[in-house]
Write a protein that holds these residues in place. Sequence first.
Motif, PDB file in Angstrom:
ATOM      1  N   ASN A   1     -30.324 -12.195   9.893  1.00 51.93           N
ATOM      2  CA  ASN A   1     -31.041 -13.627   9.817  1.00 51.93           C
ATOM      3  C   ASN A   1     -32.159 -13.361  11.016  1.00 51.93           C
ATOM      4  OD1 ASN A   1     -28.961 -14.714   8.160  1.00 51.93           O
ATOM      5  ND2 ASN A   1     -27.546 -14.693   9.780  1.00 51.93           N
ATOM      6  N   PHE A   2     -32.960 -14.490  10.979  1.00 51.10           N
ATOM      7  CA  PHE A   2     -33.952 -14.579  11.815  1.00 51.10           C
ATOM      8  C   PHE A   2     -34.038 -16.008  12.222  1.00 51.10           C
ATOM      9  CE2 PHE A   2     -38.503 -14.930  13.356  1.00 51.10           C
ATOM     10  CZ  PHE A   2     -38.615 -13.387  13.871  1.00 51.10           C
ATOM     11  N   VAL A   3     -34.055 -15.994  13.729  1.00 48.23           N
ATOM     12  CA  VAL A   3     -34.013 -17.457  14.339  1.00 48.23           C
ATOM     13  C   VAL A   3     -35.098 -17.336  15.124  1.00 48.23           C
ATOM     14  CG1 VAL A   3     -32.617 -19.109  15.548  1.00 48.23           C
ATOM     15  CG2 VAL A   3     -31.473 -17.630  14.130  1.00 48.23           C
ATOM     16  N   ASN A   4     -35.925 -18.647  14.989  1.00 47.38           N
ATOM     17  CA  ASN A   4     -37.017 -18.761  15.876  1.00 47.38           C
ATOM     18  C   ASN A   4     -37.215 -19.975  16.493  1.00 47.38           C
ATOM     19  OD1 ASN A   4     -40.610 -18.863  15.075  1.00 47.38           O
ATOM     20  ND2 ASN A   4     -39.912 -18.196  17.055  1.00 47.38           N
ATOM     21  N   PRO A   5     -36.619 -20.156  17.642  1.00 44.03           N
ATOM     22  CA  PRO A   5     -36.682 -21.623  18.387  1.00 44.03           C
ATOM     23  C   PRO A   5     -38.116 -21.812  18.987  1.00 44.03           C
ATOM     24  CG  PRO A   5     -34.622 -20.429  19.000  1.00 44.03           C
ATOM     25  CD  PRO A   5     -35.388 -19.530  18.162  1.00 44.03           C
ATOM     26  N   MET A   6     -38.630 -22.874  19.303  1.00 46.43           N
ATOM     27  CA  MET A   6     -39.921 -22.899  19.890  1.00 46.43           C
ATOM     28  C   MET A   6     -40.874 -22.268  18.744  1.00 46.43           C
ATOM     29  SD  MET A   6     -39.418 -21.852  23.792  1.00 46.43           S
ATOM     30  CE  MET A   6     -38.246 -23.005  25.027  1.00 46.43           C
TER      31      MET A   6
ATOM     32  N   PRO B   1     -29.553 -24.221  15.151  1.00 45.57           N
ATOM     33  CA  PRO B   1     -28.567 -23.687  14.408  1.00 45.57           C
ATOM     34  C   PRO B   1     -28.588 -22.145  14.434  1.00 45.57           C
ATOM     35  CG  PRO B   1     -30.179 -24.835  12.776  1.00 45.57           C
ATOM     36  CD  PRO B   1     -30.585 -25.221  14.091  1.00 45.57           C
ATOM     37  N   VAL B   2     -27.735 -21.509  14.649  1.00 44.57           N
ATOM     38  CA  VAL B   2     -27.664 -20.027  14.575  1.00 44.57           C
ATOM     39  C   VAL B   2     -26.471 -19.863  13.534  1.00 44.57           C
ATOM     40  CG1 VAL B   2     -27.205 -17.867  15.911  1.00 44.57           C
ATOM     41  CG2 VAL B   2     -28.098 -19.868  16.987  1.00 44.57           C
ATOM     42  N   PRO B   3     -27.116 -19.209  12.498  1.00 45.44           N
ATOM     43  CA  PRO B   3     -26.273 -18.922  11.181  1.00 45.44           C
ATOM     44  C   PRO B   3     -25.289 -17.728  11.590  1.00 45.44           C
ATOM     45  CG  PRO B   3     -28.549 -18.972  10.639  1.00 45.44           C
ATOM     46  CD  PRO B   3     -28.665 -18.853  12.025  1.00 45.44           C
ATOM     47  N   GLU B   4     -24.066 -17.764  11.074  1.00 44.19           N
ATOM     48  CA  GLU B   4     -23.178 -16.621  11.229  1.00 44.19           C
ATOM     49  C   GLU B   4     -23.772 -15.308  10.353  1.00 44.19           C
ATOM     50  OE1 GLU B   4     -19.487 -17.588   9.877  1.00 44.19           O
ATOM     51  OE2 GLU B   4     -18.957 -18.969  11.410  1.00 44.19           O
ATOM     52  N   GLY B   5     -23.501 -14.244  10.944  1.00 46.93           N
ATOM     53  CA  GLY B   5     -23.945 -12.947  10.622  1.00 46.93           C
ATOM     54  C   GLY B   5     -24.725 -12.128  11.171  1.00 46.93           C
ATOM     55  N   GLY B   6     -25.328 -12.392  12.330  1.00 39.50           N
ATOM     56  CA  GLY B   6     -25.975 -11.716  13.183  1.00 39.50           C
ATOM     57  C   GLY B   6     -27.596 -11.751  12.726  1.00 39.50           C
ATOM     58  N   GLY B   7     -28.483 -10.806  13.398  1.00 34.07           N
ATOM     59  CA  GLY B   7     -29.690 -10.875  13.105  1.00 34.07           C
ATOM     60  C   GLY B   7     -30.526 -10.733  14.464  1.00 34.07           C
ATOM     61  N   VAL B   8     -31.605 -11.669  14.305  1.00 34.40           N
ATOM     62  CA  VAL B   8     -32.600 -11.391  15.534  1.00 34.40           C
ATOM     63  C   VAL B   8     -32.976 -13.007  16.065  1.00 34.40           C
ATOM     64  CG1 VAL B   8     -35.116 -11.200  16.053  1.00 34.40           C
ATOM     65  CG2 VAL B   8     -33.808  -9.435  15.061  1.00 34.40           C
ATOM     66  N   ILE B   9     -32.959 -13.201  17.245  1.00 35.45           N
ATOM     67  CA  ILE B   9     -33.382 -14.426  17.821  1.00 35.45           C
ATOM     68  C   ILE B   9     -34.841 -14.337  18.655  1.00 35.45           C
ATOM     69  CG2 ILE B   9     -32.884 -16.629  19.264  1.00 35.45           C
ATOM     70  CD1 ILE B   9     -29.873 -16.087  18.836  1.00 35.45           C
ATOM     71  N   LEU B  10     -35.639 -14.867  18.424  1.00 28.63           N
ATOM     72  CA  LEU B  10     -37.024 -14.591  18.934  1.00 28.63           C
ATOM     73  C   LEU B  10     -37.697 -15.682  19.436  1.00 28.63           C
ATOM     74  CD1 LEU B  10     -39.464 -12.779  19.897  1.00 28.63           C
ATOM     75  CD2 LEU B  10     -40.191 -12.685  17.326  1.00 28.63           C
ATOM     76  N   LEU B  11     -37.793 -15.984  20.834  1.00 27.08           N
ATOM     77  CA  LEU B  11     -38.721 -17.037  21.263  1.00 27.08           C
ATOM     78  C   LEU B  11     -39.796 -16.578  21.902  1.00 27.08           C
ATOM     79  CD1 LEU B  11     -35.132 -17.365  21.871  1.00 27.08           C
ATOM     80  CD2 LEU B  11     -36.226 -19.579  22.854  1.00 27.08           C
ATOM     81  N   ASN B  12     -40.894 -17.333  21.928  1.00 24.00           N
ATOM     82  CA  ASN B  12     -42.426 -17.123  22.614  1.00 24.00           C
ATOM     83  C   ASN B  12     -42.597 -18.483  23.483  1.00 24.00           C
ATOM     84  OD1 ASN B  12     -44.661 -16.407  23.389  1.00 24.00           O
ATOM     85  ND2 ASN B  12     -45.811 -17.421  21.365  1.00 24.00           N
TER      86      ASN B  12
END
Length: 221
Positions: A20-25, A120-131
């Motif tokens: 998954n790809f999570v992009n807060p902000m 929300p952070v889905p199960e399954g792992g991946g990348v969390i990227l903030l700028n």
Amino acid sequence: MQEALAAAVVMATGWSGEGNFVNPMCGSGTIAIEATLIALNRAPGLLRNDFGFMHLKGFQETLWQALRKKTKSLSKRTIEAKIVATDVSEEALQAAQQNAETAGVRHLIDFRRCDFRDTPVPEGGGVILLNPPYGKRIGERRELEATYRAIGDFFKKRGQGYRGYIFTGNLDLAKKVGLRTKRRIPFFNGDIECRLLEYELYEGSRKPTMDEPLCPEERSP
């Protein structure tokens, strides 16, 4: 952040659509949109109709259109990965959704308005990227110290199984994250020297040893 830089930053994380790809902000959504296009295997500039080389003598329109057609055929229509983009600003979120609509990927991104801590952070792992903001003024930097500390807490509490990344032009603020960096990849955002910081996300807390600083300064070879 410009599209080319956003795409380069996403590629530097190694993410290509697996996990998954999570992009807060998320701001205007550039990072999330470029991540989605990469996952779709969509060639850069595929929606663009005018390039400088098209005006050069000897340009072969037929060959170019055949190449575009072949490239389009290699693009995917859907992806299994979950892509989440959040921002606390309603104005920014609306702009992000409009930009995603223009890019043709609005239906593939889960946009939500919330503080980055509530992303929300889905199960399954991946990348969390903030700028996050870099803080150009002294007062602003002091206020942002709490934000960077909160990013570290967010990584520790919600990021298990993910690779965490922060793109920033302020390494002093990055020290407030409180996590050891695994990699530090140099970039330039305009004339601002930046780093893409990769963090090891683990269960619980882990304090660095005396010779293992939280955010070590680069050393000359």
